[in-house]
Design a protein around this motif. Sequence first.
Motif, mmCIF file in Angstrom:
data_model
loop_
_atom_site.group_PDB
_atom_site.id
_atom_site.type_symbol
_atom_site.label_atom_id
_atom_site.label_comp_id
_atom_site.label_asym_id
_atom_site.label_seq_id
_atom_site.Cartn_x
_atom_site.Cartn_y
_atom_site.Cartn_z
ATOM 1 N N SER A 211 0.817 -1.138 -0.005
ATOM 2 C CA SER A 211 -0.105 -0.004 0.021
ATOM 3 C C SER A 211 0.810 1.292 0.008
ATOM 4 C CB SER A 211 -0.983 0.114 1.153
ATOM 5 O OG SER A 211 -0.119 -0.093 2.287
ATOM 6 N N SER A 212 2.056 1.275 0.836
ATOM 7 C CA SER A 212 2.884 2.629 1.201
ATOM 8 C C SER A 212 4.128 2.220 0.283
ATOM 9 C CB SER A 212 2.917 3.085 2.227
ATOM 10 O OG SER A 212 3.233 2.106 3.099
ATOM 11 N N ASP B 270 2.692 8.909 -5.567
ATOM 12 C CA ASP B 270 1.954 7.437 -5.966
ATOM 13 C C ASP B 270 2.883 6.595 -6.361
ATOM 14 O OD1 ASP B 270 2.237 8.280 -8.579
ATOM 15 O OD2 ASP B 270 0.276 8.978 -8.977
ATOM 16 N N HIS B 271 2.471 5.322 -6.545
ATOM 17 C CA HIS B 271 3.323 4.382 -7.072
ATOM 18 C C HIS B 271 3.997 4.710 -8.426
ATOM 19 C CE1 HIS B 271 1.174 2.480 -4.037
ATOM 20 N NE2 HIS B 271 1.971 1.180 -4.154
ATOM 21 N N GLN B 272 3.109 5.192 -9.280
ATOM 22 C CA GLN B 272 3.809 5.701 -10.658
ATOM 23 C C GLN B 272 5.118 6.535 -10.310
ATOM 24 O OE1 GLN B 272 1.241 6.364 -13.785
ATOM 25 N NE2 GLN B 272 2.774 7.468 -14.894
ATOM 26 N N ALA B 273 4.685 7.646 -9.453
ATOM 27 C CA ALA B 273 5.948 8.561 -9.140
ATOM 28 C C ALA B 273 7.140 7.907 -8.682
ATOM 29 C CB ALA B 273 5.118 9.665 -8.400
ATOM 30 N N GLY B 274 6.746 6.949 -7.751
ATOM 31 C CA GLY B 274 8.044 6.366 -7.246
ATOM 32 C C GLY B 274 8.752 5.290 -8.170
ATOM 33 N N LEU B 275 7.896 4.770 -9.067
ATOM 34 C CA LEU B 275 8.805 3.929 -10.147
ATOM 35 C C LEU B 275 9.598 4.877 -11.070
ATOM 36 C CD1 LEU B 275 6.242 1.121 -11.141
ATOM 37 C CD2 LEU B 275 8.674 0.825 -10.532
ATOM 38 N N SER B 276 9.017 6.202 -11.374
ATOM 39 C CA SER B 276 9.816 7.164 -12.131
ATOM 40 C C SER B 276 10.945 7.431 -11.459
ATOM 41 C CB SER B 276 8.856 8.321 -12.401
ATOM 42 O OG SER B 276 7.448 8.134 -13.110
ATOM 43 N N LYS B 277 10.839 7.676 -10.367
ATOM 44 C CA LYS B 277 12.169 7.975 -9.531
ATOM 45 C C LYS B 277 13.114 6.799 -9.671
ATOM 46 C CE LYS B 277 12.152 12.116 -7.855
ATOM 47 N NZ LYS B 277 12.805 12.977 -8.608
ATOM 48 N N VAL B 278 12.707 5.719 -9.450
ATOM 49 C CA VAL B 278 13.602 4.415 -9.516
ATOM 50 C C VAL B 278 14.291 4.533 -10.869
ATOM 51 C CG1 VAL B 278 13.958 1.929 -9.901
ATOM 52 C CG2 VAL B 278 12.155 2.941 -8.377
ATOM 53 N N PHE B 279 13.490 4.799 -12.245
ATOM 54 C CA PHE B 279 14.078 4.910 -13.410
ATOM 55 C C PHE B 279 15.174 6.095 -13.410
ATOM 56 C CE2 PHE B 279 10.914 3.103 -16.297
ATOM 57 C CZ PHE B 279 10.738 1.874 -15.527
ATOM 58 N N GLU B 280 14.982 7.119 -12.695
ATOM 59 C CA GLU B 280 15.670 8.445 -12.665
ATOM 60 C C GLU B 280 16.954 7.964 -12.218
ATOM 61 O OE1 GLU B 280 12.603 11.784 -12.178
ATOM 62 O OE2 GLU B 280 14.490 12.405 -11.113
ATOM 63 N N VAL C 297 10.709 1.474 -2.814
ATOM 64 C CA VAL C 297 10.174 2.779 -2.545
ATOM 65 C C VAL C 297 9.469 2.906 -1.407
ATOM 66 C CG1 VAL C 297 8.510 4.433 -3.824
ATOM 67 C CG2 VAL C 297 9.928 2.692 -5.178
ATOM 68 N N GLU C 298 9.660 3.557 -0.419
ATOM 69 C CA GLU C 298 8.725 3.850 0.873
ATOM 70 C C GLU C 298 8.215 4.948 1.071
ATOM 71 O OE1 GLU C 298 11.731 1.283 3.878
ATOM 72 O OE2 GLU C 298 12.617 3.131 2.800
ATOM 73 N N ARG C 299 7.269 4.869 1.966
ATOM 74 C CA ARG C 299 6.192 6.070 2.262
ATOM 75 C C ARG C 299 5.734 6.547 1.251
ATOM 76 N NH1 ARG C 299 10.854 5.936 5.802
ATOM 77 N NH2 ARG C 299 11.865 7.734 4.794
ATOM 78 N N ILE C 300 5.089 5.846 0.223
ATOM 79 C CA ILE C 300 4.374 6.417 -0.737
ATOM 80 C C ILE C 300 3.058 7.434 -0.437
ATOM 81 C CG2 ILE C 300 3.244 6.020 -2.996
ATOM 82 C CD1 ILE C 300 5.065 3.219 -3.315
ATOM 83 N N LEU D 299 -7.229 -6.228 1.707
ATOM 84 C CA LEU D 299 -5.903 -5.685 1.831
ATOM 85 C C LEU D 299 -4.612 -5.614 1.022
ATOM 86 C CD1 LEU D 299 -5.593 -6.582 5.584
ATOM 87 C CD2 LEU D 299 -6.717 -4.558 4.710
ATOM 88 N N HIS D 300 -4.929 -6.662 -0.052
ATOM 89 C CA HIS D 300 -3.494 -6.910 -1.053
ATOM 90 C C HIS D 300 -3.874 -6.443 -2.624
ATOM 91 C CE1 HIS D 300 -2.730 -9.328 2.623
ATOM 92 N NE2 HIS D 300 -1.785 -8.772 2.214
ATOM 93 N N ASN D 301 -4.976 -7.216 -3.107
ATOM 94 C CA ASN D 301 -4.990 -7.312 -4.349
ATOM 95 C C ASN D 301 -5.057 -5.749 -5.013
ATOM 96 O OD1 ASN D 301 -4.974 -9.977 -4.557
ATOM 97 N ND2 ASN D 301 -6.609 -10.048 -5.747
ATOM 98 N N PRO D 302 -5.829 -4.819 -4.201
ATOM 99 C CA PRO D 302 -5.991 -3.572 -4.811
ATOM 100 C C PRO D 302 -4.651 -2.841 -4.880
ATOM 101 C CG PRO D 302 -7.825 -3.599 -3.432
ATOM 102 C CD PRO D 302 -6.712 -4.848 -3.176
ATOM 103 N N VAL D 303 -3.702 -2.964 -3.964
ATOM 104 C CA VAL D 303 -2.410 -2.266 -3.882
ATOM 105 C C VAL D 303 -1.389 -2.920 -4.937
ATOM 106 C CG1 VAL D 303 -2.753 -1.434 -1.391
ATOM 107 C CG2 VAL D 303 -1.479 -3.570 -2.102
ATOM 108 N N ASN D 304 -1.776 -4.281 -5.032
ATOM 109 C CA ASN D 304 -0.863 -5.003 -6.004
ATOM 110 C C ASN D 304 -1.202 -4.506 -7.367
ATOM 111 O OD1 ASN D 304 -1.330 -8.424 -4.568
ATOM 112 N ND2 ASN D 304 0.095 -6.755 -4.064
ATOM 113 N N LEU D 305 -2.274 -4.071 -7.718
ATOM 114 C CA LEU D 305 -2.670 -3.657 -9.011
ATOM 115 C C LEU D 305 -2.116 -2.105 -9.235
ATOM 116 C CD1 LEU D 305 -6.419 -4.244 -9.453
ATOM 117 C CD2 LEU D 305 -4.527 -4.793 -11.040
ATOM 118 N N LEU D 306 -1.911 -1.458 -8.167
ATOM 119 C CA LEU D 306 -1.371 -0.172 -8.265
ATOM 120 C C LEU D 306 0.208 -0.131 -9.054
ATOM 121 C CD1 LEU D 306 -2.043 1.780 -4.904
ATOM 122 C CD2 LEU D 306 -3.092 1.993 -7.179
#
Length: 401
Positions: free
Chosen positions: A14-15, A62-72, A35-38, A123-130
């Motif tokens: 979730s986060s 959000d998760h997408q912003a976190g992944l963009s940072k990973v790419f950076e 990526v922590e504390r999203i 508690l799990h599937n919706p955040v996995n989808l993110l």
Amino acid sequence: MSDIDTVLVLNAGSSSLKYQLVQPDSALVMAHGIVERIGESEGRVELVRGDDVTEFIGEIVDHQAGLSKVFELFSDAGHDLESEGITAVGHRVVHGGPRFHRPTVVDDSLIEAIKDLEDLAPLHNPVNLLGIEAIRRLLPEVPSVVVFDTAYFHGLPEHVAAYAIDRELALEHHIRRYGFHGTSHEYVSTRTAEFLEADLGTLNQIVLHLGNGASASAISGGRPVETSMGLTPLEGLVMGTRSGDIDAGVVMYLKRAAGLDVDDIDVVLNRRSGLKGLCGENDFRALIQMVDDGDPAATLAYNVYIHRLRKYIGAYMVTLGRTDTIVFTAGVGENNAKVRADTMAGLENFGIVIDTERNAARSREPRIISTDDSAVTVLVVPTNEELAIARQSVEALNDDR
Ligand code: ADP
């Protein structure tokens, strides 16, 4: 593009979002991180490449912003992930429900189907989808594959999977025992057979996955015949924050006597129970320290944890009839010699004899911790869910082509 497959494995919470870039054939981990504390004002993105650790601290909306940072961070380190030819993105999704028991290539209909399973794993599937949705936007050309945590246990015998409740109600709402941590139980039992140079098809194994979540399984000839988690990951062993087995009557009683509604009870049993509920601490390292300091609540929590584990081992030894291996894995199972020693104590009459020195030795490799004349071979075999997901993702894509 190189001929070597490279898979980005994502495990979205979730986060937080854990990732690993791995070559499935060689098991080479090229990079990993978290990526922590999203969603909080001060989040953190970490990239680990060998001994080199880089990080970003700042807001991650959000998760997408976190992944963009990973790419950076990758690009700062001289790697352009978008052009470097990632073969696939492999995702861990917790609940496959009654329908999904194979690694499945992501398309719009799969995403809808996972959304339909939300009630089974709110508690799990919706955040996995993110994680899936974020990476599809960032790397639209790269196929994503979902590996379900329930898949391995799909073939549990019917009398093991069935709850003794109203049959019609159970069938209508797909209420059965699904089992979780399947990727880990499958990987560890297979790896154990390889390590022992034994035929998986002839081994009767008990696998104890003891992390923050915890589950046990009995595996006969490479097929699971029992597992401790059920419709949801709440059933079974005592966990970091989950109760494991309780009388279902507690749920009704909490509603009637404590006035809690179903969402409150969900939080109580999933997040405020287990070790944390018993003594306020769910991290095993801190818990052991408290036990060593004589803290009575921590001592009770530890004893409840070990008692439940031993109860399951006894049940699974009877289920299997003959037990060849008992295998410890995941954070606690791999690292905590005291838990292993206390779980296996006094079981000589059952053919289980631990070698104290072997048990105390630290290693990241598979190893035997029982004596040479122990009838049951007890081992520590590190799990590697990311590698298993990467391998299954490539296989699913090859099958799909
Ligand atoms: P999950 O993947 O379910 O979050 P892990 O498999 O990482 O969990 O396990 C987390 C647990 O393992 C925590 O309770 C942690 O304290 C424990 N753990 C991790 N490393 C060690 C260690 N070196 N010694 C003892 N316990 C450890």
